[in-house]
Design a protein around this motif. Structure first.
Motif, PDB file in Angstrom:
ATOM      1  N   VAL A 116       0.820  -1.218   0.000  1.00 55.24           N
ATOM      2  CA  VAL A 116       0.000   0.000   0.000  1.00 55.24           C
ATOM      3  C   VAL A 116       0.848   1.259   0.000  1.00 55.24           C
ATOM      4  O   VAL A 116       0.334   2.360  -0.096  1.00 55.24           O
ATOM      5  N   GLY A 117       2.163   1.095   0.122  1.00 55.59           N
ATOM      6  CA  GLY A 117       3.034   2.254   0.128  1.00 55.59           C
ATOM      7  C   GLY A 117       4.439   1.894   0.521  1.00 55.59           C
ATOM      8  O   GLY A 117       4.812   0.715   0.596  1.00 55.59           O
ATOM      9  N   GLN A 118       5.201   2.944   0.784  1.00 60.74           N
ATOM     10  CA  GLN A 118       6.583   2.787   1.186  1.00 60.74           C
ATOM     11  C   GLN A 118       6.976   3.987   2.033  1.00 60.74           C
ATOM     12  O   GLN A 118       6.500   5.091   1.792  1.00 60.74           O
ATOM     13  N   ILE A 119       7.806   3.751   2.995  1.00 52.53           N
ATOM     14  CA  ILE A 119       8.355   4.852   3.789  1.00 52.53           C
ATOM     15  C   ILE A 119       9.856   4.878   3.554  1.00 52.53           C
ATOM     16  O   ILE A 119      10.491   3.829   3.503  1.00 52.53           O
ATOM     17  N   THR A 120      10.390   6.051   3.338  1.00 57.30           N
ATOM     18  CA  THR A 120      11.819   6.199   3.104  1.00 57.30           C
ATOM     19  C   THR A 120      12.404   7.173   4.115  1.00 57.30           C
ATOM     20  O   THR A 120      11.670   7.874   4.815  1.00 57.30           O
ATOM     21  N   CYS A 121      13.703   7.215   4.140  1.00 54.99           N
ATOM     22  CA  CYS A 121      14.376   8.173   5.022  1.00 54.99           C
ATOM     23  C   CYS A 121      13.945   9.600   4.715  1.00 54.99           C
ATOM     24  O   CYS A 121      13.808  10.416   5.614  1.00 54.99           O
ATOM     25  N   ARG A 122      13.687   9.897   3.450  1.00 61.83           N
ATOM     26  CA  ARG A 122      13.285  11.249   3.065  1.00 61.83           C
ATOM     27  C   ARG A 122      11.961  11.641   3.724  1.00 61.83           C
ATOM     28  O   ARG A 122      11.823  12.749   4.250  1.00 61.83           O
ATOM     29  N   GLN A 123      10.988  10.731   3.730  1.00 66.08           N
ATOM     30  CA  GLN A 123       9.710  11.029   4.386  1.00 66.08           C
ATOM     31  C   GLN A 123       9.900  11.158   5.901  1.00 66.08           C
ATOM     32  O   GLN A 123       9.269  11.999   6.536  1.00 66.08           O
ATOM     33  N   LEU A 124      10.748  10.321   6.452  1.00 62.91           N
ATOM     34  CA  LEU A 124      11.010  10.392   7.892  1.00 62.91           C
ATOM     35  C   LEU A 124      11.658  11.726   8.259  1.00 62.91           C
ATOM     36  O   LEU A 124      11.290  12.341   9.260  1.00 62.91           O
ATOM     37  N   LEU A 125      12.592  12.163   7.456  1.00 62.64           N
ATOM     38  CA  LEU A 125      13.228  13.462   7.698  1.00 62.64           C
ATOM     39  C   LEU A 125      12.213  14.601   7.614  1.00 62.64           C
ATOM     40  O   LEU A 125      12.233  15.518   8.430  1.00 62.64           O
ATOM     41  N   SER A 126      11.334  14.531   6.638  1.00 61.87           N
ATOM     42  CA  SER A 126      10.282  15.561   6.496  1.00 61.87           C
ATOM     43  C   SER A 126       9.384  15.584   7.720  1.00 61.87           C
ATOM     44  O   SER A 126       9.005  16.658   8.205  1.00 61.87           O
ATOM     45  N   ALA A 127       9.027  14.406   8.217  1.00 67.67           N
ATOM     46  CA  ALA A 127       8.165  14.329   9.405  1.00 67.67           C
ATOM     47  C   ALA A 127       8.859  14.939  10.621  1.00 67.67           C
ATOM     48  O   ALA A 127       8.254  15.693  11.382  1.00 67.67           O
TER      49      ALA A 127
END
Length: 133
Positions: A116-127
């Protein structure tokens, strides 16, 4: 401030995917064209079958050059054993800590057996940046 602590609010839902039977050249083109570091490999029903990284692609190209052979198919180079996945309702900080512990840059998000999706370091950094703002 974080909108929530659930992974679903930060993951990429439009994950670039490929089938295990696809040619590696197609996978490499997808990675380059989309400016991403890897692909989720799915079967015809959308179930996660593996992960293909830039390093896997580089390994395929070097192997092909060395052996003077075709590059091959995604199934020949993808990681498919002991895949660690996340659930969209998991706590984002728990997933981030586990990714750090396992030294992984991305994690597929699976619900009811389907990607259903993917989480990456980039999204974690944004959060984290949003939390600190």
């Amino acid at each position: 401030m974080l909108r929530s602590v659930q992974l679903k609010d930060y993951m990429t839902a439009r994950t670039v995917t490929i089938n295990a039977e696809a040619e590696m050249a197609e996978a490499i083109k997808l990675i380059i064209d989309n400016k991403i570091s890897g692909l989720c490999v799915v079967d015809d029903s959308g179930r996660l079958a593996g992960i293909l990284s830039e390093l896997d692609c580089l390994r395929a190209i070097l192997s092909s050059t060395y052996n003077q052979d075709k590059i091959g198919r995604v199934r020949d180079y993808m990681a498919s054993e002991n895949l660690v996945v996340a659930n969209p309702h998991e706590d984002i900080t728990d997933v981030a800590q586990d990714m750090l512990l396992k030294n992984k840059r991305r994690r597929p998000v699976v619900e009811d057996g389907k990607l259903v999706g993917q989480i990456t370091c980039r999204q974690l950094l944004s959060a984290v940046m949003a939390f600190n703002s």
